[in-house]
Design a protein around this motif. Structure first.
Motif, PDB file in Angstrom:
ATOM      1  N   ASP A  27       0.827  -1.209   0.000  1.00  0.00           N
ATOM      2  CA  ASP A  27       0.000   0.000   0.000  1.00  0.00           C
ATOM      3  C   ASP A  27       0.860   1.258   0.000  1.00  0.00           C
ATOM      4  OD1 ASP A  27      -2.808   1.009   0.212  1.00  0.00           O
ATOM      5  OD2 ASP A  27      -1.982   1.996   1.987  1.00  0.00           O
ATOM      6  N   ALA A  28       1.981   1.217   0.726  1.00  0.00           N
ATOM      7  CA  ALA A  28       2.878   2.378   0.736  1.00  0.00           C
ATOM      8  C   ALA A  28       3.387   2.664  -0.670  1.00  0.00           C
ATOM      9  CB  ALA A  28       4.054   2.116   1.684  1.00  0.00           C
ATOM     10  N   ASP A  29       3.760   1.612  -1.404  1.00  0.00           N
ATOM     11  CA  ASP A  29       4.267   1.777  -2.769  1.00  0.00           C
ATOM     12  C   ASP A  29       3.194   2.367  -3.673  1.00  0.00           C
ATOM     13  OD1 ASP A  29       6.349   1.460  -4.688  1.00  0.00           O
ATOM     14  OD2 ASP A  29       5.331  -0.304  -5.483  1.00  0.00           O
ATOM     15  N   ALA A  30       1.958   1.855  -3.541  1.00  0.00           N
ATOM     16  CA  ALA A  30       0.864   2.360  -4.378  1.00  0.00           C
ATOM     17  C   ALA A  30       0.500   3.793  -4.007  1.00  0.00           C
ATOM     18  CB  ALA A  30      -0.356   1.443  -4.236  1.00  0.00           C
ATOM     19  N   THR A  31       0.504   4.095  -2.715  1.00  0.00           N
ATOM     20  CA  THR A  31       0.069   5.415  -2.251  1.00  0.00           C
ATOM     21  C   THR A  31       1.047   6.507  -2.673  1.00  0.00           C
ATOM     22  OG1 THR A  31      -1.043   4.425  -0.357  1.00  0.00           O
ATOM     23  CG2 THR A  31      -0.537   6.762  -0.213  1.00  0.00           C
ATOM     24  N   VAL A  32       2.343   6.245  -2.504  1.00  0.00           N
ATOM     25  CA  VAL A  32       3.321   7.276  -2.841  1.00  0.00           C
ATOM     26  C   VAL A  32       3.359   7.505  -4.352  1.00  0.00           C
ATOM     27  CG1 VAL A  32       5.398   5.832  -3.101  1.00  0.00           C
ATOM     28  CG2 VAL A  32       5.592   8.148  -2.181  1.00  0.00           C
TER      29      VAL A  32
ATOM     30  N   ALA B   2      -4.177  13.499   2.696  1.00  0.00           N
ATOM     31  CA  ALA B   2      -4.720  12.159   2.944  1.00  0.00           C
ATOM     32  C   ALA B   2      -3.751  11.076   2.476  1.00  0.00           C
ATOM     33  CB  ALA B   2      -6.068  12.002   2.250  1.00  0.00           C
ATOM     34  N   LEU B   3      -3.150  11.307   1.303  1.00  0.00           N
ATOM     35  CA  LEU B   3      -2.204  10.317   0.790  1.00  0.00           C
ATOM     36  C   LEU B   3      -0.927  10.295   1.630  1.00  0.00           C
ATOM     37  CD1 LEU B   3      -2.566  10.741  -3.081  1.00  0.00           C
ATOM     38  CD2 LEU B   3      -3.565   9.004  -1.602  1.00  0.00           C
ATOM     39  N   ARG B   4      -0.477  11.466   2.067  1.00  0.00           N
ATOM     40  CA  ARG B   4       0.713  11.523   2.925  1.00  0.00           C
ATOM     41  C   ARG B   4       0.458  10.772   4.232  1.00  0.00           C
ATOM     42  NH1 ARG B   4       6.150  13.625   3.130  1.00  0.00           N
ATOM     43  NH2 ARG B   4       6.813  12.716   5.092  1.00  0.00           N
ATOM     44  N   THR B   5      -0.728  10.986   4.807  1.00  0.00           N
ATOM     45  CA  THR B   5      -1.070  10.301   6.067  1.00  0.00           C
ATOM     46  C   THR B   5      -1.149   8.791   5.869  1.00  0.00           C
ATOM     47  OG1 THR B   5      -2.277  12.233   6.859  1.00  0.00           O
ATOM     48  CG2 THR B   5      -2.803  10.124   7.882  1.00  0.00           C
ATOM     49  N   ARG B   6      -1.732   8.383   4.740  1.00  0.00           N
ATOM     50  CA  ARG B   6      -1.859   6.950   4.481  1.00  0.00           C
ATOM     51  C   ARG B   6      -0.483   6.309   4.321  1.00  0.00           C
ATOM     52  NH1 ARG B   6      -6.236   3.988   0.553  1.00  0.00           N
ATOM     53  NH2 ARG B   6      -5.281   1.914   0.521  1.00  0.00           N
TER      54      ARG B   6
ATOM     55  N   LEU C 129      14.746   7.073  -0.207  1.00  0.00           N
ATOM     56  CA  LEU C 129      14.564   7.330  -1.638  1.00  0.00           C
ATOM     57  C   LEU C 129      13.251   8.067  -1.895  1.00  0.00           C
ATOM     58  CD1 LEU C 129      15.774   3.901  -3.084  1.00  0.00           C
ATOM     59  CD2 LEU C 129      16.922   6.115  -3.343  1.00  0.00           C
ATOM     60  N   VAL C 130      12.213   7.686  -1.167  1.00  0.00           N
ATOM     61  CA  VAL C 130      10.921   8.361  -1.332  1.00  0.00           C
ATOM     62  C   VAL C 130      11.038   9.829  -0.940  1.00  0.00           C
ATOM     63  CG1 VAL C 130       8.558   8.502  -0.431  1.00  0.00           C
ATOM     64  CG2 VAL C 130       9.513   6.289  -1.091  1.00  0.00           C
ATOM     65  N   GLU C 131      11.730  10.101   0.159  1.00  0.00           N
ATOM     66  CA  GLU C 131      11.872  11.493   0.589  1.00  0.00           C
ATOM     67  C   GLU C 131      12.670  12.308  -0.430  1.00  0.00           C
ATOM     68  OE1 GLU C 131      10.166  12.892   2.961  1.00  0.00           O
ATOM     69  OE2 GLU C 131       9.294  10.893   3.226  1.00  0.00           O
ATOM     70  N   LYS C 132      13.693  11.705  -1.019  1.00  0.00           N
ATOM     71  CA  LYS C 132      14.442  12.404  -2.073  1.00  0.00           C
ATOM     72  C   LYS C 132      13.541  12.669  -3.272  1.00  0.00           C
ATOM     73  CE  LYS C 132      19.101  10.734  -1.019  1.00  0.00           C
ATOM     74  NZ  LYS C 132      20.250   9.922  -1.513  1.00  0.00           N
TER      75      LYS C 132
ATOM     76  N   ALA D  49      -0.456  14.016  -8.207  1.00  0.00           N
ATOM     77  CA  ALA D  49      -1.186  15.210  -7.797  1.00  0.00           C
ATOM     78  C   ALA D  49      -0.352  16.450  -8.118  1.00  0.00           C
ATOM     79  CB  ALA D  49      -1.491  15.150  -6.303  1.00  0.00           C
ATOM     80  N   THR D  50      -0.999  17.447  -8.645  1.00  0.00           N
ATOM     81  CA  THR D  50      -0.296  18.701  -8.957  1.00  0.00           C
ATOM     82  C   THR D  50      -0.214  19.560  -7.700  1.00  0.00           C
ATOM     83  OG1 THR D  50      -2.389  19.693  -9.632  1.00  0.00           O
ATOM     84  CG2 THR D  50      -1.048  18.681 -11.346  1.00  0.00           C
ATOM     85  N   GLY D  51       0.888  20.296  -7.582  1.00  0.00           N
ATOM     86  CA  GLY D  51       1.036  21.175  -6.424  1.00  0.00           C
ATOM     87  C   GLY D  51       1.418  20.399  -5.177  1.00  0.00           C
ATOM     88  N   VAL D  52       0.803  20.781  -4.053  1.00  0.00           N
ATOM     89  CA  VAL D  52       1.117  20.178  -2.754  1.00  0.00           C
ATOM     90  C   VAL D  52       0.577  18.751  -2.697  1.00  0.00           C
ATOM     91  CG1 VAL D  52       0.837  20.394  -0.256  1.00  0.00           C
ATOM     92  CG2 VAL D  52       1.045  22.447  -1.671  1.00  0.00           C
ATOM     93  N   GLU D  53       1.365  17.868  -2.119  1.00  0.00           N
ATOM     94  CA  GLU D  53       0.950  16.470  -1.971  1.00  0.00           C
ATOM     95  C   GLU D  53      -0.328  16.392  -1.129  1.00  0.00           C
ATOM     96  OE1 GLU D  53       2.880  12.238  -0.437  1.00  0.00           O
ATOM     97  OE2 GLU D  53       3.769  14.159   0.163  1.00  0.00           O
ATOM     98  N   PRO D  54      -1.345  15.665  -1.567  1.00  0.00           N
ATOM     99  CA  PRO D  54      -2.592  15.564  -0.793  1.00  0.00           C
ATOM    100  C   PRO D  54      -2.329  15.039   0.618  1.00  0.00           C
ATOM    101  CG  PRO D  54      -2.890  14.657  -2.991  1.00  0.00           C
ATOM    102  CD  PRO D  54      -1.425  14.925  -2.835  1.00  0.00           C
TER     103      PRO D  54
END
Length: 436
Positions: free
Chosen positions: A76-81, A94-98, A136-139, A87-92
């Motif tokens: 789920d983490a792989d799919a969510t990120v 809800a997705l960041r929390t998930r 890697l995700v944070e980068k 998403a354009t602009g700021v990361e949603p």
């Protein structure tokens, strides 16, 4: 003058054994010892199986469930990120929390797996590589916020690490936990072969002694030996009854809980991996053919080329056998429809991208409007999660009482053994007393 010599102790024993009172005393010792031994063997074996049955309910089952949750959380983490990158602009938020919740769930499961022991190299790989993945995700996020193409490159690298290293290790850990659950379940429900053998030998000895006693005394029944025989027969009945009861509970916990749960978890993970493929294909902007191919392969695995088979189709008879109310079957049917609707929304998304309308393709992929891929995927994911929770509850309910029959057998076997040995001793002592 003749000197009288006393025979040696071994000689006195031979003399005593050659007389009827001595033979009866030896029979008393042998019968009482065998009756007690049979009770001890059955009680010890029943206690061991009670412990195993308790471990199935309180340790093995939860450990297998945590391993499945770890596998799902990583998927789920792989799919969510990946979806968040579209998403354009700021990361949603809800997705960041998930995503954060998924990583927290996976980290907690890893800590528990390390504390429980077992899992060896899989736990080591996951513990070492999960921080690499999150780094890697944070980068990727940092470059994405700057709208630099390196963000997509780091995202692909992170997803590759997840698919090539983390998910295979998590799958192997889950397989090992399920194997441990199955082994302990089989051992806890296994027939006590040694207990049955000792009981049969004890019963044979009792019948032999009673036959010899009848020949010497011409008395058909010796109430003490009859009581001992009934005690051994009742112990055998307890053993068989406990085996049937415990095996029934353990088999039900598998058929109604752990087996449907493993099938549903596999379906949910395939859906999550397909969701990641869908997003990564769009992130690649025209060069995501490999992800598109993977997406269609996973959807075919999930619902079949005809939209009615695949993992969800095979899960239908499993749930029909597991859930007597048929409620889960209806939820599964709705989940299959959601998967077919999602596949159709994906085709519209692909058509929009092929026509050059990338913004519309992104809206169909991650938008929240009715008819989007997000709506159908979310519905599918929620229903599969609900079915998994139901399966886990059934497992806990069925496995919870599997140790009780064996506890009853252990206590009952010892009580009957004491009564049987006392009865045999009393019955034979009465015959011995007749020779004094």
């Amino acid at each position: 003058m003749t000197v009288m010599t006393r025979p040696a102790p071994s000689g006195r024993l031979r003399i005593a054994a050659g007389r009827t009172p001595g033979q009866l005393f030896l029979a008393l010792v042998a019968v009482a010892a065998m009756v007690l031994l049979s009770g001890i063997v059955v009680a010890v074996a029943a206690g061991q199986r009670s412990t195993l049955a308790d471990e199935v309910a309180t340790e093995d089952g939860p450990a297998a469930d945590r391993a499945l949750r770890l596998y799902r959380a990583l998927s789920d983490a792989d799919a969510t990120v990946a979806a968040a990158f579209l998403a354009t602009g700021v990361e949603p938020p809800a997705l960041r929390t998930r995503y954060d919740d998924d990583i927290a769930t996976a980290s907690a499961a890893l800590r528990r797996a390390a504390a429980d022991g077992g899992g060896g190299p899989q736990v080591e790989v996951l513990t070492a590589q999960l921080p690499v993945y999150t780094g890697l995700v944070e980068k990727a996020r940092a470059y994405q916020r700057q709208q630099l193409p390196l963000g997509a490159a780091y995202l692909r690298e992170a997803s590759g690490l997840m698919r090539d290293t983390l998910l295979p290790a998590a799958f192997e850990l889950s397989r090992e936990r399920r194997a441990e659950l199955g082994a302990d379940r089989s051992a806890a429900g296994a027939t006590q072969e040694w207990g049955l053998i000792v009981l049969v030998v004890t019963l044979g000895l009792l019948l032999f002694v009673q036959r010899r006693l009848f020949r010497r005394t011409n008395r058909v029944f010796n109430r003490g030996l009859v009581a001992a025989t009934l005690a051994v027969l009742l112990t055998g009945g307890l053993l068989v009854g406990g085996d049937i009861a415990a095996s029934g509970d353990l088999s039900a916990s598998h058929a109604r809980g752990s087996f449907p749960g493993s099938v549903l978890a596999q379906a949910q993970v395939v859906a999550l991996q397909a969701r990641a493929d869908e997003a990564l294909a769009l992130v690649a902007r025209g060069s995501g053919q490999e992800f598109e191919k993977d997406y269609n392969s996973r959807m075919a695995e999930l619902v079949g080329e005809d939209g009615k088979s695949g993992l969800l189709g095979r899960a239908a008879p499993v749930l029909a056998a597991a859930d007597r109310s048929s409620a889960d079957g209806r939820v599964l049917a709705d989940a299959a429809r959601a998967a077919r609707d999602w596949w159709e929304a994906h085709r519209r998304m692909r058509a929009a991208e092929d026509e050059g309308d990338y913004a519309q393709a992104v809206r169909l992929a991650v938008g929240t409007d009715p008819g989007t891929a997000t709506e159908h995927f979310t519905r599918l994911d929620e229903m599969l999660g609900q079915l998994l929770e139901n399966a886990q509850r059934r497992f806990g309910r069925e496995a919870a009482g599997a140790d009780v029959p064996w506890r009853f057998v252990a206590v009952g076997a010892m009580l009957l053994a004491l009564l049987g040995a006392a009865g045999a001793a009393a019955g034979l002592q009465q015959r011995i007393g007749e020779y004094r």
